[in-house]
Design a protein around this motif. Structure first.
Motif, short mmCIF file in Angstrom:
data_model
loop_
_atom_site.label_atom_id
_atom_site.label_comp_id
_atom_site.label_asym_id
_atom_site.label_seq_id
_atom_site.Cartn_x
_atom_site.Cartn_y
_atom_site.Cartn_z
N VAL A 188 0.84 -1.20 0.00
CA VAL A 188 0.00 0.00 0.00
C VAL A 188 0.88 1.25 0.00
O VAL A 188 1.87 1.32 0.74
N ILE A 189 0.52 2.21 -0.82
CA ILE A 189 1.15 3.54 -0.76
C ILE A 189 0.05 4.57 -0.49
O ILE A 189 -0.93 4.67 -1.23
N LEU A 190 0.21 5.31 0.60
CA LEU A 190 -0.69 6.41 0.90
C LEU A 190 -0.16 7.65 0.19
O LEU A 190 1.04 7.91 0.18
N CYS A 191 -1.06 8.41 -0.38
CA CYS A 191 -0.67 9.55 -1.21
C CYS A 191 -1.45 10.80 -0.80
O CYS A 191 -2.68 10.76 -0.70
N HIS A 192 -0.71 11.88 -0.56
CA HIS A 192 -1.37 13.16 -0.26
C HIS A 192 -0.81 14.25 -1.16
O HIS A 192 0.40 14.33 -1.38
N ALA A 193 -1.69 15.08 -1.69
CA ALA A 193 -1.30 16.20 -2.54
C ALA A 193 -1.56 17.51 -1.81
O ALA A 193 -2.67 17.75 -1.34
N VAL A 194 -0.55 18.34 -1.72
CA VAL A 194 -0.72 19.69 -1.18
C VAL A 194 -1.10 20.58 -2.36
O VAL A 194 -0.28 20.83 -3.25
N LYS A 195 -2.33 21.04 -2.39
CA LYS A 195 -2.81 21.80 -3.53
C LYS A 195 -2.16 23.17 -3.60
O LYS A 195 -1.98 23.84 -2.58
N ILE A 196 -1.82 23.57 -4.82
CA ILE A 196 -1.26 24.90 -5.00
C ILE A 196 -2.39 25.93 -5.00
O ILE A 196 -3.56 25.59 -5.19
N ALA A 197 -2.04 27.19 -4.80
CA ALA A 197 -3.03 28.24 -4.56
C ALA A 197 -4.06 28.36 -5.67
O ALA A 197 -5.25 28.54 -5.42
N MET A 198 -3.65 28.22 -6.93
CA MET A 198 -4.59 28.38 -8.04
C MET A 198 -5.65 27.28 -8.05
O MET A 198 -6.69 27.44 -8.67
N GLU A 199 -5.38 26.15 -7.35
CA GLU A 199 -6.35 25.08 -7.27
C GLU A 199 -7.27 25.24 -6.07
O GLU A 199 -8.20 24.48 -5.89
N THR A 200 -6.97 26.24 -5.22
CA THR A 200 -7.75 26.46 -4.01
C THR A 200 -8.33 27.87 -4.04
O THR A 200 -7.62 28.84 -3.77
N PRO A 201 -9.62 28.03 -4.39
CA PRO A 201 -10.21 29.35 -4.58
C PRO A 201 -10.05 30.31 -3.40
O PRO A 201 -9.95 31.51 -3.58
N VAL A 202 -10.01 29.78 -2.18
CA VAL A 202 -9.95 30.67 -1.02
C VAL A 202 -8.53 31.13 -0.71
O VAL A 202 -8.32 32.05 0.07
N ALA A 203 -7.55 30.50 -1.33
CA ALA A 203 -6.15 30.78 -0.98
C ALA A 203 -5.75 32.24 -1.14
O ALA A 203 -5.06 32.78 -0.28
N PRO A 204 -6.15 32.95 -2.23
CA PRO A 204 -5.72 34.34 -2.38
C PRO A 204 -6.14 35.25 -1.23
O PRO A 204 -5.51 36.27 -0.99
N GLN A 205 -7.16 34.89 -0.50
CA GLN A 205 -7.62 35.70 0.62
C GLN A 205 -6.57 35.74 1.74
O GLN A 205 -6.57 36.65 2.56
N TYR A 206 -5.71 34.76 1.75
CA TYR A 206 -4.76 34.65 2.86
C TYR A 206 -3.33 35.00 2.45
O TYR A 206 -2.41 34.92 3.26
N GLY A 207 -3.13 35.38 1.20
CA GLY A 207 -1.80 35.79 0.76
C GLY A 207 -0.85 34.63 0.62
O GLY A 207 -1.21 33.57 0.12
N TRP A 208 0.39 34.82 1.08
CA TRP A 208 1.45 33.84 0.91
C TRP A 208 1.11 32.52 1.61
O TRP A 208 0.59 32.50 2.72
N VAL A 209 1.43 31.42 0.95
CA VAL A 209 1.15 30.10 1.51
C VAL A 209 2.47 29.38 1.77
O VAL A 209 3.34 29.30 0.89
N ASP A 210 2.62 28.85 2.95
CA ASP A 210 3.82 28.11 3.33
C ASP A 210 3.66 26.65 2.89
O ASP A 210 3.25 25.79 3.67
N TYR A 211 3.99 26.36 1.63
CA TYR A 211 3.81 25.02 1.11
C TYR A 211 4.71 24.01 1.80
O TYR A 211 4.30 22.87 2.05
N ASP A 212 5.95 24.42 2.11
CA ASP A 212 6.85 23.48 2.78
C ASP A 212 6.30 23.09 4.16
O ASP A 212 6.39 21.93 4.57
N GLY A 213 5.71 24.08 4.84
CA GLY A 213 5.11 23.78 6.14
C GLY A 213 3.92 22.86 6.02
O GLY A 213 3.75 21.93 6.82
N LEU A 214 3.09 23.12 5.01
CA LEU A 214 1.93 22.25 4.79
C LEU A 214 2.37 20.83 4.45
O LEU A 214 1.78 19.85 4.92
#
Length: 286
Positions: A32-58
């Motif tokens: 079994v391989i578990l897989c998680h995708a951290v969505k980039i801002a353009m794929e998340t409509p609410v993201a621009p409301q919060y400005g910079w996103v710490d992808y490495d932290g996520l």
């Protein structure tokens, strides 16, 4: 080694799918391989409301959750079967793209996803990541309802319009069924406006095509009468007769009829039956 790929967003629904996938893997001799995708801002409509996103932290947080989930699966007792190895991956980007890469790199016969809401079939109509992945025709995809609990698979229903390509895919399902000595029930749903002679001839030709592609003996055929395919499938899920439903996704074909049909909301009820969706052409080996 064959590996089942399980996308997770750490929801209750995806946790159920990981449990189901682990038990399925131990029965078919897969990892079994578990897989998680951290969505980039353009794929998340609410993201621009919060400005910079710490992808490495996520990503770091997600990896920690994946490690906890992997460890929990490894604690599940396995008595007779080989215990699946559980690994995990986490990437930044589109889940569909990540799965495409993994499908090219490894021997992955199956994708297992959790579905929220009433059940796998109802969620399918509502549109989701599941639908996007299935439309991409990457891998056979098993949609597992949030309330599903794995038990030995005894009967698999393959819903077909008797397209010739389905005979090839029934042979693939037979590979899966052999691990459980399960019956395969080929189901064709039509209304009562059909020519009996022509229908019997078509059914005989289809079953002959199936027998030419697999020697598996536990295969049976059933013709159901119903004006709506979705209602006929719902009756199957409610009958308690089957443990899994299999369908093939072709554009402008059986599944599209269900997606667009007026009866789709009638399927939006609680179901414990996983739905396995095949692309029109499948190279997976179970």
């Amino acid at each position: 080694m064959k590996t089942i790929l399980v996308p997770t967003d750490f929801s209750v629904a995806s946790d159920s799918a990981t449990q189901y996938a682990f038990h399925l893997a131990k029965n078919i001799g897969s990892d079994v391989i578990l897989c998680h995708a951290v969505k980039i801002a353009m794929e998340t409509p609410v993201a621009p409301q919060y400005g910079w996103v710490d992808y490495d932290g996520l990503k770091s947080d997600a990896v920690e959750e994946l490690e906890v989930l992997s460890a929990a699966l490894q604690e599940i007792p396995v008595h007779e079967n080989r215990k699946p190895v559980v690994e995990h991956i986490c990437e930044i980007g589109s889940l569909t793209d990540i799965i495409k890469v993994q499908a090219c790199k490894q021997d992955i016969p199956l994708l297992v996803m959790g579905t929220s809401g009433a059940g796998s079939l109802s969620r399918f109509f509502l549109g989701s990541t599941s639908r996007d992945l299935i439309d991409a025709y990457i891998l056979p995809t098993l949609l597992v309802p949030a309330n599903a609990v794995f038990s030995k698979i005894r009967k698999i229903a393959f819903a077909t319009d008797m397209s010739r390509g389905d005979a090839e895919l029934i042979a693939k399902v037979a590979e899966l069924a052999k691990h459980f000595e399960a019956e395969i029930l080929i189901v064709n749903i039509t209304d009562n406006r059909f020519n009996e002679f022509a229908y019997e001839q078509k059914a005989d030709e289809f079953l002959k095509a199936v027998s030419e592609r697999t020697a598996y003996s536990e295969i049976y055929f059933r013709h159901l009468l119903n004006d709506h395919i979705s209602e006929g499938l719902y009756q199957l899920t409610e009958s308690g007769m089957v443990d899994m439903i299999v369908m093939v996704h072709r554009r402008h074909d059986l599944l599209d009829q269900i997606f667009k049909g007026s009866q789709s909301q009638k399927m939006a009820r609680r179901s414990k039956i996983p739905l396995l969706v095949f692309p029109p052409v499948c190279k997976s080996e179970f």
